[in-house]
Design a protein around this motif. Structure first.
Motif, PDB file in Angstrom:
ATOM      1  N   GLN A  25       9.468   0.748 -19.058  1.00 13.31           N
ATOM      2  CA  GLN A  25      10.202   0.374 -17.947  1.00 13.31           C
ATOM      3  C   GLN A  25       9.420   0.795 -16.594  1.00 13.31           C
ATOM      4  N   ILE A  26       9.517  -0.273 -15.795  1.00 17.50           N
ATOM      5  CA  ILE A  26       8.825  -0.260 -14.691  1.00 17.50           C
ATOM      6  C   ILE A  26      10.009  -0.770 -13.250  1.00 17.50           C
ATOM      7  N   ARG A  27      10.047   0.583 -12.737  1.00 21.08           N
ATOM      8  CA  ARG A  27      11.098   0.230 -11.677  1.00 21.08           C
ATOM      9  C   ARG A  27      10.146  -0.225 -10.284  1.00 21.08           C
ATOM     10  N   ILE A  28      10.658  -1.327  -9.670  1.00 17.82           N
ATOM     11  CA  ILE A  28      10.064  -1.884  -8.626  1.00 17.82           C
ATOM     12  C   ILE A  28      10.881  -1.596  -7.343  1.00 17.82           C
ATOM     13  N   PRO A  29      10.318  -0.537  -6.372  1.00 16.31           N
ATOM     14  CA  PRO A  29      11.121  -0.186  -5.367  1.00 16.31           C
ATOM     15  C   PRO A  29      11.894  -1.123  -4.309  1.00 16.31           C
ATOM     16  N   VAL A  66      12.862  -8.178  -5.240  1.00 16.95           N
ATOM     17  CA  VAL A  66      11.983  -7.094  -5.137  1.00 16.95           C
ATOM     18  C   VAL A  66      10.500  -7.723  -5.634  1.00 16.95           C
ATOM     19  N   GLY A  67      10.410  -8.771  -6.374  1.00 20.31           N
ATOM     20  CA  GLY A  67       9.337  -9.234  -6.930  1.00 20.31           C
ATOM     21  C   GLY A  67       8.985  -9.072  -8.556  1.00 20.31           C
ATOM     22  N   LYS A  68      10.221  -9.019  -9.105  1.00 23.47           N
ATOM     23  CA  LYS A  68       9.950  -8.987 -10.478  1.00 23.47           C
ATOM     24  C   LYS A  68       9.423  -9.959 -11.327  1.00 23.47           C
ATOM     25  N   GLU A  69       9.474 -11.029 -10.769  1.00 25.53           N
ATOM     26  CA  GLU A  69       8.676 -12.230 -11.447  1.00 25.53           C
ATOM     27  C   GLU A  69       7.364 -11.969 -11.195  1.00 25.53           C
ATOM     28  N   VAL A  70       6.961 -11.779 -10.047  1.00 23.07           N
ATOM     29  CA  VAL A  70       5.536 -11.702  -9.546  1.00 23.07           C
ATOM     30  C   VAL A  70       4.911 -10.643 -10.511  1.00 23.07           C
ATOM     31  N   PHE A  71       5.626  -9.355 -10.768  1.00 27.43           N
ATOM     32  CA  PHE A  71       4.927  -8.623 -11.558  1.00 27.43           C
ATOM     33  C   PHE A  71       4.823  -8.968 -12.935  1.00 27.43           C
ATOM     34  N   ALA A  72       5.773  -9.601 -13.452  1.00 21.92           N
ATOM     35  CA  ALA A  72       5.687 -10.314 -14.649  1.00 21.92           C
ATOM     36  C   ALA A  72       4.440 -10.975 -15.017  1.00 21.92           C
ATOM     37  N   ASN A  73       4.355 -12.052 -13.832  1.00 19.78           N
ATOM     38  CA  ASN A  73       3.271 -12.827 -13.988  1.00 19.78           C
ATOM     39  C   ASN A  73       1.814 -12.165 -14.172  1.00 19.78           C
ATOM     40  N   SER A 123       0.812  -1.135   0.024  1.00 18.24           N
ATOM     41  CA  SER A 123       0.042   0.063   0.158  1.00 18.24           C
ATOM     42  C   SER A 123       0.865   1.280   0.188  1.00 18.24           C
ATOM     43  N   ASP A 124       2.039   1.140   0.068  1.00 14.80           N
ATOM     44  CA  ASP A 124       2.998   2.285   0.220  1.00 14.80           C
ATOM     45  C   ASP A 124       2.843   2.967  -1.351  1.00 14.80           C
ATOM     46  N   PRO A 125       2.710   4.231  -1.243  1.00 16.48           N
ATOM     47  CA  PRO A 125       2.349   5.193  -2.453  1.00 16.48           C
ATOM     48  C   PRO A 125       3.402   4.763  -3.742  1.00 16.48           C
ATOM     49  N   LEU A 126       4.776   4.766  -3.354  1.00 15.56           N
ATOM     50  CA  LEU A 126       5.660   4.480  -4.285  1.00 15.56           C
ATOM     51  C   LEU A 126       5.452   3.165  -5.068  1.00 15.56           C
ATOM     52  N   PHE A 127       5.226   2.121  -4.100  1.00  9.82           N
ATOM     53  CA  PHE A 127       4.915   0.815  -4.645  1.00  9.82           C
ATOM     54  C   PHE A 127       3.706   0.893  -5.583  1.00  9.82           C
ATOM     55  N   LYS A 128       2.719   1.501  -4.853  1.00 13.09           N
ATOM     56  CA  LYS A 128       1.358   1.610  -5.713  1.00 13.09           C
ATOM     57  C   LYS A 128       1.576   2.145  -7.130  1.00 13.09           C
ATOM     58  N   LYS A 129       2.489   3.370  -7.195  1.00 13.90           N
ATOM     59  CA  LYS A 129       2.725   3.719  -8.449  1.00 13.90           C
ATOM     60  C   LYS A 129       3.086   2.748  -9.476  1.00 13.90           C
ATOM     61  N   GLY A 135       0.564  -4.815 -24.909  1.00 14.58           N
ATOM     62  CA  GLY A 135       1.331  -5.766 -25.916  1.00 14.58           C
ATOM     63  C   GLY A 135       2.886  -5.444 -25.933  1.00 14.58           C
ATOM     64  N   ALA A 136       3.042  -4.377 -25.276  1.00 13.17           N
ATOM     65  CA  ALA A 136       4.482  -3.523 -25.463  1.00 13.17           C
ATOM     66  C   ALA A 136       5.396  -4.520 -24.724  1.00 13.17           C
ATOM     67  N   SER A 137       6.879  -4.501 -25.260  1.00 13.63           N
ATOM     68  CA  SER A 137       7.785  -4.950 -24.453  1.00 13.63           C
ATOM     69  C   SER A 137       8.069  -4.182 -23.068  1.00 13.63           C
ATOM     70  N   ILE A 138       8.500  -5.061 -22.073  1.00 12.68           N
ATOM     71  CA  ILE A 138       8.464  -4.191 -20.856  1.00 12.68           C
ATOM     72  C   ILE A 138       9.880  -4.763 -20.244  1.00 12.68           C
ATOM     73  N   LEU A 139      10.335  -3.682 -19.331  1.00 14.45           N
ATOM     74  CA  LEU A 139      11.562  -3.980 -18.827  1.00 14.45           C
ATOM     75  C   LEU A 139      11.347  -3.843 -17.186  1.00 14.45           C
ATOM     76  N   LEU A 140      11.588  -4.588 -16.432  1.00 14.20           N
ATOM     77  CA  LEU A 140      11.153  -4.464 -15.111  1.00 14.20           C
ATOM     78  C   LEU A 140      12.641  -4.243 -14.083  1.00 14.20           C
ATOM     79  N   SER A 141      12.800  -3.407 -13.759  1.00 12.21           N
ATOM     80  CA  SER A 141      14.059  -3.000 -13.039  1.00 12.21           C
ATOM     81  C   SER A 141      13.905  -2.953 -11.406  1.00 12.21           C
ATOM     82  N   GLY A 142      15.053  -3.358 -10.761  1.00 12.38           N
ATOM     83  CA  GLY A 142      14.894  -3.508  -9.296  1.00 12.38           C
ATOM     84  C   GLY A 142      15.906  -4.471  -8.597  1.00 12.38           C
ATOM     85  N   GLU A 143      16.140  -4.266  -7.571  1.00 11.92           N
ATOM     86  CA  GLU A 143      16.945  -5.137  -6.943  1.00 11.92           C
ATOM     87  C   GLU A 143      16.521  -6.536  -6.647  1.00 11.92           C
ATOM     88  N   SER A 144      17.580  -7.537  -6.430  1.00  7.17           N
ATOM     89  CA  SER A 144      17.009  -8.964  -6.399  1.00  7.17           C
ATOM     90  C   SER A 144      16.085  -9.101  -5.198  1.00  7.17           C
TER      91      SER A 144
END
Length: 461
Positions: free
Chosen positions: A327-331, A193-200, A164-170, A182-191
């Motif tokens: 590009q989506i940065r996951i905090p 943080v949940g990049k695979e969860v976002f991709a799924n 529920s943190d505003p940065l994460f909600k963004k 349908g566009a290609s997406i690049l997920l960035s963030g530290e190991s």
């Protein structure tokens, strides 16, 4: 519209003055209506006109009551309605005699199957235009609100991601908004943080959700095998190749989504073939000549600085821009402190169910979790909670049940926040009757940190 018994009773009289309807004076009700109203009997004689008739047409009501409509306005639509028995609705009319533009609804009135008169309701053309402009403006407002709601409202797969943190909600809202594109997406963030969860969640929110979601960790596959793993190979392509060859991950994902994790670890020569897949949607298997066409969406993820890698010639710039359409940065977890307790309690529920225990976190544990730096992010937090649940043989998980890393911080959070650090240590020692182990637990610090503070403040033990 007005074909009630009261109206029918007065249509045959010279003057229409109904007394009441549902305890309200009907004449007063009709007089208060903003639209012009005129009623005729079956002979076309005007028996009623409301005050708005005068306001709109600038003709006093008493000048028309009792007159035949054809003498007042020879081309009035109500005359046609009396002949045909069919209503005329929303018709724009120009009244020659009055030089007025109006929009009319003319409707026959029946008693049984017999026409006993008719009623016309009309507005000024200018008022209709005003209504139209107001409606257009209202529709624009509704459209903007709907667009904003659609933008802000998360699609169902994203609603299951805790935070529920505003940065994460963004980040969640951005991922949800682009899922259908349908566009290609690049997920960035530290190991962690949940990049695979976002991709799924992106895949499940897209129009590819019923097709394959294929995950590939580019750092987990040896460089010598990555190309054949992605693109497949033909029989005899290399020593040890299976008879009949093998299809690759891209073919398996045809019609679906490919998630390329740790894309920064992909070898340069494989990057070139990936670029062709993104541009042309085609490739050849290793050792093959036949071109294979695929329809896939690429979601890539990295915890590295790809732009710096481009500068060092470790990553192709053209591939970077093909992958980085959005590009989506996951905090990191430490950047979203409001979520730490929420996620910790989620994992507590998850692992207590797994290990068939009923446990809760102590307030000291929650505070300790909130002040930890979390270099391993959500994955590390899950590990810590599972560790605590496995070791805990009490109803409440205490700091002693957590991994020792949780104590590797220098700041002491316990006791009155107005006390300085030295005084807190002294208070803890006195409260524990100088039992050092108990004092360390009460302060929530490790043995190494405890003795470092004792030496720093020259506290006698």
């Amino acid at each position: 519209m007005f074909n009630n018994e009261t109206l029918q009773e007065f249509l045959g009289s010279e003057k229409f003055e109904p007394e009441s309807i549902h305890d309200f004076p009907l004449a007063q009700v009709l007089s208060s209506i903003h639209d012009g109203i005129v009623v005729v009997n079956e002979q076309g004689v005007i028996v009623y006109a409301n005050p708005s008739y005068t306001r709109i047409l600038n003709v006093p009501v008493d000048r028309v009551i009792g007159k035949k409509m054809k003498d007042v306005e020879h081309d009035a639509r109500i005359l046609t309605v009396l002949k045909t028995g069919k209503a005329i609705l929303q018709e724009p009319i120009y009244l020659d005699s009055l030089q007025a533009e109006v929009v009319v609804d003319s409707t026959p009135l029946y008693k049984g199957n017999k026409i006993i008169g008719g009623v016309t309701v009309f507005k000024k053309m200018g008022e209709v235009i005003d209504y139209y402009n107001a409606l257009t403006k209202l529709n624009e407002i509704k459209k903007k609100k709907k667009l904003k709601k659609n933008k802000d409202e998360l699609k169902d797969p994203f609603k299951n991601i805790i935070g529920s943190d505003p940065l994460f909600k963004k980040s969640l809202q951005k991922a949800s908004a682009v899922a259908l594109s349908g566009a290609s997406i690049l997920l960035s963030g530290e190991s962690g943080v949940g990049k695979e969860v976002f991709a799924n969640a992106i895949h499940k929110s897209s129009d590819r959700q019923n097709n394959a979601f294929v995950k590939i960790n580019c750092s987990a596959i040896p460089e010598s095998l990555l190309e054949s793993e992605l693109f497949g190979y033909e029989e005899g392509a290399f020593t040890g190749a299976k008879k009949g060859g093998k299809i690759g991950k891209f073919e398996q994902a045809n019609g679906g989504t490919v998630f390329l994790d740790e894309i920064g670890d992909m070898p340069i020569q494989v990057q070139a073939k990936l670029l062709r897949v993104l541009q042309e949607k085609e490739f050849e298997r290793v050792g093959g000549l036949q071109t294979i066409n695929v329809d896939i969406r690429i979601i890539a993820a990295t915890n590295q600085n790809l732009e710096a890698m481009i500068e060092n010639k470790q990553f192709r710039e053209d591939l970077y821009y093909r992958l980085n359409v959005v590009q989506i940065r996951i905090p990191a977890l430490r950047e979203r402190p409001l979520d730490i307790e929420l996620i910790a309690k989620h994992f507590t529920s998850q692992f207590t169910n797994l290990y068939n225990k009923k446990l809760i976190l102590s307030s000291e544990v929650v505070q300790r979790l909130k002040h930890y730096d979390w270099p391993g992010n959500v994955r590390q937090l899950a590990n810590f909670i599972e560790h605590g649940i496995i070791l805990c043989d009490e109803p409440i998980i205490q700091t002693k049940h957590l991994p020792e890393q949780i104590f590797e911080i220098d700041y002491i959070h316990e006791y009155d926040s107005n006390d300085n650090e030295e005084l807190r240590i002294i208070k803890a020692l006195k409260a524990s009757k100088y039992n050092r182990t108990k004092a360390m637990e009460d302060l929530g610090i490790s043995r190494r940190t405890f003795y470092k503070k004792i030496k720093k403040y020259n506290i006698e033990l």
